[in-house]
Design an enzyme around this catalytic site. Structure first.
Site, short mmCIF file in Angstrom:
data_model
loop_
_atom_site.label_atom_id
_atom_site.label_comp_id
_atom_site.label_asym_id
_atom_site.label_seq_id
_atom_site.Cartn_x
_atom_site.Cartn_y
_atom_site.Cartn_z
N GLY A 217 0.61 -1.16 0.07
CA GLY A 217 0.08 0.07 -0.17
C GLY A 217 0.86 1.30 0.25
N CYS A 250 8.93 4.89 -0.61
CA CYS A 250 7.81 4.98 0.08
C CYS A 250 7.67 4.78 1.54
CB CYS A 250 6.75 4.03 -0.42
SG CYS A 250 7.26 2.24 -0.27
N GLU A 340 0.72 11.06 1.46
CA GLU A 340 1.94 10.55 0.75
C GLU A 340 2.28 11.77 -0.14
OE1 GLU A 340 4.04 6.50 -0.44
OE2 GLU A 340 2.44 7.25 -1.83
#
Length: 508
Positions: A217, A250, A340
């Site tokens: 994710g 990430c 994000e």
């Protein structure tokens, strides 16, 4: 006859999967030493070409920093191999004579590897190496925006594997990538495992394909600076992390959370080390470029420098600015600073104490990034423990730059470019994915007791005795059992007959 591009891509996928399937059947006969030789040959070749492939990735995608992508390529090759080289993955893994159990490692067959544009060459290296180590074939599906550098990487890998004795077709790469081709790859019944690294839509498609999948994710990790932290060191690590390859990993932090009592010290240190504190008006201007109208991240900001983003937003920042920082008080899907951002931009939250900071961190993660990663900078082990117990993440990184710590470059966890988010993040694993996630374990179990031994167990005898003493009707009675009398009770003889019938059925 000339076929449309989507049809060409689908046919190419079918042909490559067929070749990979045949190769995987041959490769299943290879022993651990042979698999290791091939995986090491791939790792060595990738490390030797790390610099040129990094330059290709930056030139083609426009994301990140060449020097940092070299380090990513070494992470995906030499560091990955060094971590996994002694793993037992094929053949007999463990033998336990006392329990009569032998465990045998078996590859999943064909791995479908979806490659993102943010880490294109390094992810191709890493997935190829762990697949070969685990006894699998692999079909590489490039992101269209990084097709050329991924194909170039795959060619180096294919040649290295061939020279090391790999079956023809063990490593394949789609050269005509389309959405239709990728969909055909995900749904092909010959795929044993999908490794999905990329956007949320891609990961959902992998999980809905009908094939086993390991997806990840989005990351949205807050970095909590607690009052006992070494503040200069904490800020240095945060800036190193957020600027590494311009924030395209990430696991990198997306916001800072700190306490009121050290707020000014943190801000002073941020600005001293290259952070620029945006005014409310400047924050609004930058925010307009972070998210698109549909609520997704603007690809134009991915992997770009703080200076570039500031210019794009029409604001002026001092020379040498490394990170843009925006004060925030709210967390929501429409607030880009609480989501994000794969670029050097951070939200900045101030709370009264560590308990409030804990709750704020959870709120940020539940907004986006649950199950992924967060970091804490603290010398207080009791606070670190509380964060470890309560945070909905798979990686809590302590006093380290999280972008590098999360992928295992500066921590002791597995080097990986596919980071599982666990059940809370909708992922099938919380691991840094390694070869052990790409094998099945066949268990050879020898008999160690008989049915008569089970019946002789005290628990079984007590259960039978309790059944025999039952004085009410029993729905498990056989059809031939006598009916209960008017009082609704069975005689002792009748109950014994029922007990014998039940035990007979259990034995059968």
């Amino acid at each position: 006859m000339t076929f449309d591009r989507d049809l060409q891509s689908i046919q190419e996928v079918r042909d490559l999967v067929k070749r990979a399937k045949a190769a995987s059947e041959q490769y299943a006969l290879f022993d651990q030493r042979q698999c290791d030789n091939i995986a090491k040959a791939i790792a060595d070749a990738c490390a030797a070409h790390a610099a040129e492939l990094a330059a290709m990735a930056v030139e083609e995608t426009g994301f990140g920093v060449r020097e940092d992508k070299i380090l990513k390529n070494l992470l995906g090759s030499a560091m990955t191999w060094d971590y996994i080289k002694d793993m037992k993955t094929v053949g007999i893994l463990r033998d336990d004579p006392a329990r009569g159990v032998t465990e045998v490692g078996v590859g999943v067959g064909v791995v479908a590897a979806l490659i993102p544009s943010t880490n294109p060459t390094s992810t191709t290296m890493y997935k190829s190496i762990i697949s070969a180590k685990a006894g699998n074939a692999i079909v590489i599906s490039p992101h269209p925006g990084a097709k050329n550098c991924i194909i170039a990487t795959a060619k180096i890998i294919i040649e290295a594997a061939r020279k090391a004795g790999a079956p023809e077709g063990l490593i394949c790469c789609i050269e005509t990538p389309t959405m239709e081709g990728t969909d055909a790859l995900l749904k092909n019944r010959s795929i044993g495992m999908i490794l999905a690294t990329g956007g949320e839509a891609m990961v959902r498609a992998a999980y809905s394909s009908g094939n086993p999948a390991l997806g990840v994710g989005p990351g949205n990790g807050p970095a909590y600076i607690e009052k006992s932290a070494d503040i200069p060191a904490a800020i240095r690590r945060i800036i190193e992390s957020k600027t590494f390859d311009n924030g395209t990993i990430c696991a990198s932090e997306q916001s800072i959370v700190t306490e009121r009592c050290i707020e000014q010290r943190v801000l002073d240190e941020l600005q001293r080390q290259g952070g620029y504190l945006l005014s409310p008006d400047e924050s609004e201007k930058v925010a307009k470029f972070l998210l698109r109208a549909n609520g997704t991240m603007n690809p134009k900001i991915v992997g770009k420098s703080a200076q570039y983003i500031a210019e794009m937003a029409g604001i002026s920042v001092p020379a040498g600015t490394k990170v843009l920082v925006s004060r925030q008080a709210a967390v929501s899907k429409t607030n880009p600073y609480s989501r994000e951002k794969l670029c050097p931009v951070l939200g900045f939250y101030v709370e009264e104490n560590w308990q409030a900071a804990c709750e704020r961190s959870i709120e940020i993660l539940r907004n986006e990034g649950a199950g992924h990663t967060m970091s804490i900078h603290s010398q207080d082990e009791s606070v670190i423990r509380e964060f470890a117990l309560r945070k909905p993440v798979s990686r809590l990184l302590v006093n380290v730059a999280p972008s590098l710590g999360g992928v295992g470059a500066t921590t002791g966890i597995a080097p990986a470019l596919t980071l599982g988010c666990g059940a809370v993040g909708g992922s099938a694993t919380s691991d840094n994915v390694s070869p052990m996630n790409l094998i099945n374990i066949r268990r050879v179990a020898r008999g160690i007791r008989e049915l008569s031994d089970l019946r002789a167990m005290p628990e079984a005898q007590q259960a039978a005795a309790a059944l025999g003493s039952c004085r009410t009707g029993c729905c498990l009675a056989p059809a031939s059992a006598p009916a209960a009398g008017a009082a609704g009770r069975l005689s002792t003889e009748d109950m014994e007959a029922i007990t014998r019938a039940i035990l007979k059925r259990l034995a059968q």
